[in-house]
Design an enzyme around this catalytic site. Structure first.
Site, PDB file in Angstrom:
ATOM      1  N   GLY A  12       0.840  -1.199   0.000  1.00 39.39           N
ATOM      2  CA  GLY A  12       0.000   0.000   0.000  1.00 39.39           C
ATOM      3  C   GLY A  12       0.872   1.244   0.000  1.00 39.39           C
ATOM      4  O   GLY A  12       1.865   1.304   0.728  1.00 39.39           O
ATOM      5  N   ARG A  73       0.924  -5.019  -5.063  1.00 41.56           N
ATOM      6  CA  ARG A  73       1.120  -6.172  -4.180  1.00 41.56           C
ATOM      7  C   ARG A  73       1.256  -7.384  -5.091  1.00 41.56           C
ATOM      8  O   ARG A  73       0.437  -7.585  -5.980  1.00 41.56           O
ATOM      9  CB  ARG A  73      -0.079  -6.361  -3.254  1.00 41.56           C
ATOM     10  CG  ARG A  73      -0.344  -5.169  -2.342  1.00 41.56           C
ATOM     11  CD  ARG A  73      -1.466  -5.506  -1.365  1.00 41.56           C
ATOM     12  NE  ARG A  73      -2.105  -4.320  -0.810  1.00 41.56           N
ATOM     13  CZ  ARG A  73      -1.657  -3.639   0.241  1.00 41.56           C
ATOM     14  NH1 ARG A  73      -0.545  -4.007   0.831  1.00 41.56           N
ATOM     15  NH2 ARG A  73      -2.317  -2.596   0.697  1.00 41.56           N
ATOM     16  N   ASP A 104       5.729  -5.012   5.781  1.00 44.81           N
ATOM     17  CA  ASP A 104       6.433  -6.270   6.071  1.00 44.81           C
ATOM     18  C   ASP A 104       6.404  -7.265   4.906  1.00 44.81           C
ATOM     19  O   ASP A 104       7.306  -8.099   4.792  1.00 44.81           O
ATOM     20  CB  ASP A 104       5.974  -6.910   7.399  1.00 44.81           C
ATOM     21  CG  ASP A 104       4.469  -6.931   7.543  1.00 44.81           C
ATOM     22  OD1 ASP A 104       3.782  -6.652   6.542  1.00 44.81           O
ATOM     23  OD2 ASP A 104       3.997  -7.239   8.656  1.00 44.81           O
ATOM     24  N   THR A 126       4.422   2.511   5.552  1.00 46.56           N
ATOM     25  CA  THR A 126       3.010   2.117   5.532  1.00 46.56           C
ATOM     26  C   THR A 126       2.272   3.044   6.490  1.00 46.56           C
ATOM     27  O   THR A 126       2.824   3.415   7.532  1.00 46.56           O
ATOM     28  CB  THR A 126       2.790   0.655   5.964  1.00 46.56           C
ATOM     29  OG1 THR A 126       1.418   0.478   6.362  1.00 46.56           O
ATOM     30  CG2 THR A 126       3.658   0.249   7.143  1.00 46.56           C
ATOM     31  N   ASP A 128      -0.017   2.195   8.315  1.00 44.25           N
ATOM     32  CA  ASP A 128      -0.537   1.413   9.445  1.00 44.25           C
ATOM     33  C   ASP A 128       0.335   1.462  10.705  1.00 44.25           C
ATOM     34  O   ASP A 128      -0.143   1.149  11.790  1.00 44.25           O
ATOM     35  CB  ASP A 128      -0.704  -0.056   9.036  1.00 44.25           C
ATOM     36  CG  ASP A 128      -1.655  -0.224   7.864  1.00 44.25           C
ATOM     37  OD1 ASP A 128      -2.534   0.636   7.701  1.00 44.25           O
ATOM     38  OD2 ASP A 128      -1.512  -1.208   7.124  1.00 44.25           O
ATOM     39  N   ASP A 130       2.497  -0.646  11.510  1.00 43.81           N
ATOM     40  CA  ASP A 130       2.414  -2.005  12.075  1.00 43.81           C
ATOM     41  C   ASP A 130       3.720  -2.782  11.943  1.00 43.81           C
ATOM     42  O   ASP A 130       3.714  -4.012  11.900  1.00 43.81           O
ATOM     43  CB  ASP A 130       1.254  -2.770  11.415  1.00 43.81           C
ATOM     44  CG  ASP A 130       1.426  -2.884   9.903  1.00 43.81           C
ATOM     45  OD1 ASP A 130       2.338  -2.251   9.337  1.00 43.81           O
ATOM     46  OD2 ASP A 130       0.641  -3.623   9.284  1.00 43.81           O
ATOM     47  N   ARG A 172      -5.222  -1.779   9.023  1.00 44.95           N
ATOM     48  CA  ARG A 172      -5.218  -3.237   8.841  1.00 44.95           C
ATOM     49  C   ARG A 172      -5.533  -3.888  10.190  1.00 44.95           C
ATOM     50  O   ARG A 172      -6.608  -3.657  10.706  1.00 44.95           O
ATOM     51  CB  ARG A 172      -3.862  -3.705   8.290  1.00 44.95           C
ATOM     52  CG  ARG A 172      -3.951  -5.024   7.559  1.00 44.95           C
ATOM     53  CD  ARG A 172      -2.614  -5.394   6.981  1.00 44.95           C
ATOM     54  NE  ARG A 172      -2.271  -4.627   5.825  1.00 44.95           N
ATOM     55  CZ  ARG A 172      -2.573  -4.967   4.579  1.00 44.95           C
ATOM     56  NH1 ARG A 172      -3.227  -6.069   4.346  1.00 44.95           N
ATOM     57  NH2 ARG A 172      -2.217  -4.222   3.569  1.00 44.95           N
ATOM     58  N   GLU A 188     -14.447   9.880  22.692  1.00 41.64           N
ATOM     59  CA  GLU A 188     -14.986   9.254  23.910  1.00 41.64           C
ATOM     60  C   GLU A 188     -14.403   7.870  24.094  1.00 41.64           C
ATOM     61  O   GLU A 188     -14.168   7.420  25.203  1.00 41.64           O
ATOM     62  CB  GLU A 188     -16.518   9.131  23.809  1.00 41.64           C
ATOM     63  CG  GLU A 188     -17.299  10.308  24.338  1.00 41.64           C
ATOM     64  CD  GLU A 188     -16.925  11.649  23.732  1.00 41.64           C
ATOM     65  OE1 GLU A 188     -16.657  11.711  22.512  1.00 41.64           O
ATOM     66  OE2 GLU A 188     -16.884  12.644  24.476  1.00 41.64           O
ATOM     67  N   GLN A 252      -7.041   8.413   3.680  1.00 38.92           N
ATOM     68  CA  GLN A 252      -5.937   8.388   4.665  1.00 38.92           C
ATOM     69  C   GLN A 252      -4.595   8.026   4.029  1.00 38.92           C
ATOM     70  O   GLN A 252      -3.548   8.182   4.641  1.00 38.92           O
ATOM     71  CB  GLN A 252      -6.234   7.359   5.761  1.00 38.92           C
ATOM     72  CG  GLN A 252      -7.410   7.722   6.617  1.00 38.92           C
ATOM     73  CD  GLN A 252      -7.989   6.503   7.323  1.00 38.92           C
ATOM     74  OE1 GLN A 252      -7.696   6.263   8.476  1.00 38.92           O
ATOM     75  NE2 GLN A 252      -8.797   5.722   6.630  1.00 38.92           N
TER      76      GLN A 252
HETATM   77  O1  F6P Z   1      -1.520  -1.210   4.518  1.00 38.07           O
HETATM   78  C1  F6P Z   1      -2.148  -0.014   4.182  1.00 38.07           C
HETATM   79  C2  F6P Z   1      -3.635  -0.238   3.995  1.00 38.07           C
HETATM   80  O2  F6P Z   1      -4.210   0.981   3.580  1.00 38.07           O
HETATM   81  C3  F6P Z   1      -4.388  -0.798   5.191  1.00 38.07           C
HETATM   82  O3  F6P Z   1      -4.659   0.183   6.144  1.00 38.07           O
HETATM   83  C4  F6P Z   1      -5.597  -1.374   4.527  1.00 38.07           C
HETATM   84  O4  F6P Z   1      -6.163  -2.411   5.302  1.00 38.07           O
HETATM   85  C5  F6P Z   1      -5.029  -1.912   3.247  1.00 38.07           C
HETATM   86  O5  F6P Z   1      -3.851  -1.185   2.984  1.00 38.07           O
HETATM   87  C6  F6P Z   1      -5.919  -1.822   2.035  1.00 38.07           C
HETATM   88  O6  F6P Z   1      -5.298  -2.502   1.010  1.00 38.07           O
HETATM   89  P1  F6P Z   1      -5.604  -2.327  -0.536  1.00 38.07           P
HETATM   90  O7  F6P Z   1      -4.891  -1.113  -1.021  1.00 38.07           O
HETATM   91  O8  F6P Z   1      -5.015  -3.567  -1.139  1.00 38.07           O
HETATM   92  O9  F6P Z   1      -7.075  -2.233  -0.680  1.00 38.07           O
END
Ligand code: F6P
Length: 319
Positions: A12, A73, A104, A126, A128, A130, A172, A188, A252
């Site tokens: 991504g 990907r 990763d 990324t 995320d 993560d 993710r 909240e 985002q």
């Molecule tokens: O890893 C980045 C991300 O935007 C995640 O937050 C999300 O779950 C995923 O990629 C979406 O993937 P794709 O671009 O393959 O729809």
């Protein structure tokens, strides 16, 4: 001394990838290394979509979102035969080493190529956040600023209409985007994989907010937790607080990178070139306590992420 390296972005896209490519190209050229751009990640590598980059290629790129090299990907890269084709392409172009920018999945590809004789250095990028081997990934800061800006806007309209707002953010399976967004918007409640999802707690909190006559209430959810549109109906029915759901989605992932992401990307890009010059490979870079770190990708992939979820209690404390 190494003469020719490649650079690619994979997975991504994340704001700041362009700044990282720029850093690799400029640091490479300053060290008399030719830098080749691989378009569309590992897929483009297999297909030979490779082109020499120079100062002009990275002109006016530090401030741009996305990645001008394109990203993809490619799950087939797990297959050794596919990687063999990639290797032949690298040989054809005389590329001796590679900087791979991504998450990763990208690290795994970099590790496998290193095992096949091409030194690779992975840069964490990324939205995320993560990746366990770094405090922050390239793109995370921009993504949370985008999410915060969007939630601020939702707060305006929620406040005007006295509504509860349930917002789903990306990440993710990592809750860092949600936690950071919730903390910065005075939400909240935040619900992520790490905090767990307790429906009754969400319903009770919304009811409490309604009873307190709050003008608005914000609940931030990571994606993949629940259907937020269905949840909004349940919350409204149980609490009496008029409720709407919003999925922030791909917005985002875009936008001009923040200064923090540009600086991180620039520091990491320069370090990657230094390591390749030293003949190192199979490593990934990170930033820990503001120091750039380099560790074996194998080790990084086994590390356990310390999520920002440890700060989730602050969201509720300040709600
Ligand atoms: O890893 C980045 C991300 O935007 C995640 O937050 C999300 O779950 C995923 O990629 C979406 O993937 P794709 O671009 O393959 O729809």
């Amino acid at each position: 001394m190494i003469k020719r390296i490649g650079v690619l972005t994979s997975g991504g896209d994340a704001p700041g990838m362009n700044a990282a490519i720029r850093a690799v190209v400029k640091a490479g050229m300053k060290n008399n290394i030719e830098v080749y751009g691989v378009y569309d990640g590992f897929r483009g590598l297999v297909e030979g979509k490779i082109e020499k980059l120079d100062y002009h290629s990275v002109n006016d790129k530090i401030n741009r979102g996305g990645t001008f090299l394109g990203s993809a990907r490619l799950s087939e890269f797990k297959d050794e035969k596919v990687r063999q084709v990639a290797l032949e392409q690298l040989k054809k172009f005389g590329i001796e080493a590679l900087v791979t920018i991504g998450g990763d999945g990208t690290y795994m590809g970099a590790l496998r190529l290193t095992e096949m004789g091409i030194n690779c250095i992975g840069l964490p990028a990324t939205i995320d956040n993560d990746i366990a081997s770094t405090d922050f990934t390239i793109g995370f800061d921009t993504a949370i600023n985008t999410a915060v800006d969007a939630v601020d806007k939702l707060r305006d309209t929620s406040n005007s209409h006295q509504r509860c707002s349930i917002v789903e953010v990306m990440g993710r399976y990592c809750g860092d985007v949600a936690i950071a967004t919730a903390l910065a918007t005075g939400a909240e409640m935040v619900v992520t994989a790490e905090t767990g999802f307790d429906l009754q707690k969400v319903l009770d909190t919304a009811k409490q907010c309604c009873e307190m006559n709050k003008r608005h209430a914000l609940f931030i959810f990571t994606e993949h937790i629940t259907d937020v549109y269905e949840l909004a109906k349940k919350v409204e029915a149980y609490s009496g607080f008029e409720t709407r759901a919003t999925v922030l989605g791909y917005i985002q992932r875009g936008g001009s990178p923040t200064a923090r992401d540009r600086i991180l990307a620039s520091r990491l890009g320069v370090k990657a070139v230094e390591l390749l010059i030293n003949g190192e490979g199979g490593k990934c870079l990170g930033i820990i306590n503001n120091e750039i770190t380099a560790i074996d990708i194998k080790e990084a992939l086994e590390m356990k992420k310390t999520p920002l979820a440890k700060f989730a209690h602050i969201v509720e404390l300040l709600s």
